[in-house]
Design a protein around this motif. Structure first.
Motif, PDB file in Angstrom:
ATOM      1  N   TYR A  93      10.119  -2.664  -0.559  1.00 50.93           N
ATOM      2  CA  TYR A  93      10.561  -1.396  -1.128  1.00 50.93           C
ATOM      3  C   TYR A  93      11.406  -1.613  -2.387  1.00 50.93           C
ATOM      4  CZ  TYR A  93      12.868   3.173  -1.431  1.00 50.93           C
ATOM      5  OH  TYR A  93      13.354   4.385  -1.869  1.00 50.93           O
TER       6      TYR A  93
ATOM      7  N   ARG B  83      -0.279  -4.482  -8.066  1.00 57.50           N
ATOM      8  CA  ARG B  83       0.048  -4.503  -6.640  1.00 57.50           C
ATOM      9  C   ARG B  83      -1.189  -4.578  -5.749  1.00 57.50           C
ATOM     10  NH1 ARG B  83       4.303   0.294  -6.740  1.00 57.50           N
ATOM     11  NH2 ARG B  83       3.568   0.408  -8.871  1.00 57.50           N
TER      12      ARG B  83
ATOM     13  N   HIS C  63       8.223  -2.923  -7.490  1.00 54.65           N
ATOM     14  CA  HIS C  63       8.107  -2.542  -8.907  1.00 54.65           C
ATOM     15  C   HIS C  63       8.009  -3.760  -9.821  1.00 54.65           C
ATOM     16  CE1 HIS C  63      12.402  -3.387  -8.391  1.00 54.65           C
ATOM     17  NE2 HIS C  63      12.451  -3.594  -9.695  1.00 54.65           N
TER      18      HIS C  63
ATOM     19  N   CYS D 152      -3.758   5.185   5.070  1.00 59.06           N
ATOM     20  CA  CYS D 152      -3.488   5.431   3.643  1.00 59.06           C
ATOM     21  C   CYS D 152      -4.712   5.964   2.903  1.00 59.06           C
ATOM     22  CB  CYS D 152      -2.986   4.150   2.983  1.00 59.06           C
ATOM     23  SG  CYS D 152      -1.356   3.627   3.577  1.00 59.06           S
TER      24      CYS D 152
ATOM     25  N   SER E 172       3.738   1.464  -1.398  1.00 53.95           N
ATOM     26  CA  SER E 172       4.266   1.601  -2.762  1.00 53.95           C
ATOM     27  C   SER E 172       3.242   2.249  -3.674  1.00 53.95           C
ATOM     28  CB  SER E 172       4.680   0.235  -3.309  1.00 53.95           C
ATOM     29  OG  SER E 172       3.557  -0.561  -3.673  1.00 53.95           O
ATOM     30  N   ARG E 173       1.971   1.929  -3.469  1.00 53.42           N
ATOM     31  CA  ARG E 173       0.924   2.538  -4.277  1.00 53.42           C
ATOM     32  C   ARG E 173       0.803   4.034  -3.984  1.00 53.42           C
ATOM     33  NH1 ARG E 173      -4.191   0.834  -3.164  1.00 53.42           N
ATOM     34  NH2 ARG E 173      -4.897   1.239  -5.280  1.00 53.42           N
ATOM     35  N   ARG E 174       1.192   4.432  -2.766  1.00 53.16           N
ATOM     36  CA  ARG E 174       1.157   5.845  -2.375  1.00 53.16           C
ATOM     37  C   ARG E 174       2.492   6.529  -2.642  1.00 53.16           C
ATOM     38  NH1 ARG E 174      -4.158   7.139  -1.936  1.00 53.16           N
ATOM     39  NH2 ARG E 174      -5.241   5.283  -1.182  1.00 53.16           N
ATOM     40  N   GLN E 175       3.439   5.785  -3.214  1.00 51.62           N
ATOM     41  CA  GLN E 175       4.757   6.320  -3.576  1.00 51.62           C
ATOM     42  C   GLN E 175       5.466   6.957  -2.381  1.00 51.62           C
ATOM     43  OE1 GLN E 175       3.890   8.846  -7.008  1.00 51.62           O
ATOM     44  NE2 GLN E 175       4.128   7.101  -8.382  1.00 51.62           N
ATOM     45  N   MET E 176       5.496   6.233  -1.264  1.00 51.72           N
ATOM     46  CA  MET E 176       6.170   6.697  -0.057  1.00 51.72           C
ATOM     47  C   MET E 176       7.657   6.374  -0.119  1.00 51.72           C
ATOM     48  SD  MET E 176       3.482   5.643   2.960  1.00 51.72           S
ATOM     49  CE  MET E 176       1.765   6.190   2.927  1.00 51.72           C
ATOM     50  N   ASP E 177       8.428   7.006   0.792  1.00 49.89           N
ATOM     51  CA  ASP E 177       9.845   6.671   0.907  1.00 49.89           C
ATOM     52  C   ASP E 177       9.988   5.439   1.803  1.00 49.89           C
ATOM     53  OD1 ASP E 177       9.504   7.537   3.524  1.00 49.89           O
ATOM     54  OD2 ASP E 177      10.525   9.444   3.212  1.00 49.89           O
TER      55      ASP E 177
ATOM     56  N   GLU F  44       0.837  -1.200   0.000  1.00 49.15           N
ATOM     57  CA  GLU F  44       0.000   0.000   0.000  1.00 49.15           C
ATOM     58  C   GLU F  44       0.872   1.250   0.000  1.00 49.15           C
ATOM     59  OE1 GLU F  44      -3.065   2.175  -0.568  1.00 49.15           O
ATOM     60  OE2 GLU F  44      -3.406   0.025  -0.302  1.00 49.15           O
TER      61      GLU F  44
END
Length: 211
Positions: free
Chosen positions: A80, A89, A84, A141, A27-32, A25
């Motif tokens: 992380y 996802r 990709h 999220c 990754s879907r929000r493009q977090m660090d 989740e």
């Protein structure tokens, strides 16, 4: 291997699976990477934390044994660097969540019985363990929690926990085989709900009334 050890490793597997869903989740929000670890940890240990607080089993499990938090951090970092590679996802998240739901429904009930609570309370603890981590993930999220969506969800944890409690506490059958059966029944129900959009009938408001 004792029953307690089996439950421990199953619970650890459930934490890892739920932590991966949290990381997916993220990754879907493009977090660090920090966001990955945060969401994965919330998701992995959330349900068990609520269970331990309710039963007074303090300090809670992840404070007594850091392996739980280490597992969440490892799952987050692994995801992380590999998220990709997963093209869909959210689909992976849904199915991994189903796996964790089934695992935690059984292990949560088993831990409840080990604490000496009544069978009904053990079933409720199984449901709490199975659902609260996912709820935290979705709320943080800004997603509609899976538990509030139409497809059958919490009933899967109810089924798994009920089979385990009935088989072990009432019928006094061997815990290992009962746990396996309970897990597969819970997962199968959730899988069917995902695949075939199974849901219970919803309440219908009567015409002419304000709600």
């Amino acid at each position: 291997m004792t029953t307690t050890q089996i439950i421990y490793w199953l619970e650890l597997a459930g934490v890892a699976v739920f932590a991966i869903t949290g990381a997916l989740e993220a990754s879907r929000r493009q977090m660090d990477v920090v966001g990955f670890v945060l969401i994965a940890t919330f998701t992995g240990i959330g349900g068990g934390t609520v269970r331990d607080v309710i039963t007074g089993a303090t300090p809670v499990f992840w404070i007594r044994d850091p392996a739980w938090v280490v597992t969440c951090i490892g799952a987050a970092i692994f995801t992380y660097f590999t998220a990709h590679l997963v093209e869909r996802r959210y689909v992976a998240l849904i199915w991994l969540d189903a796996l964790g739901l089934a695992l935690f429904g059984v292990t949560g009930a088993a831990i409840g019985l080990n604490l000496g609570v009544a069978p009904l309370v053990a079933i409720i603890l199984g449901m709490i363990s199975a659902t609260f981590g996912g709820m935290v993930r979705d709320v943080v999220c800004n997603e509609i929690p899976l538990i509030l969506r139409p497809e059958i969800y919490i009933s899967c944890a109810l089924l798994g926990a009920s089979i385990y409690v009935l088989g072990t506490a009432v019928l006094e059958l061997p815990r290992g085989p009962v746990a396996i059966i309970a897990f597969f029944c819970a997962f199968l129900l959730r899988a069917c709900a995902i695949k075939f959009k199974l849901s219970f009938p919803v309440y219908k408001a009567r015409p002419g009334r304000e709600y």
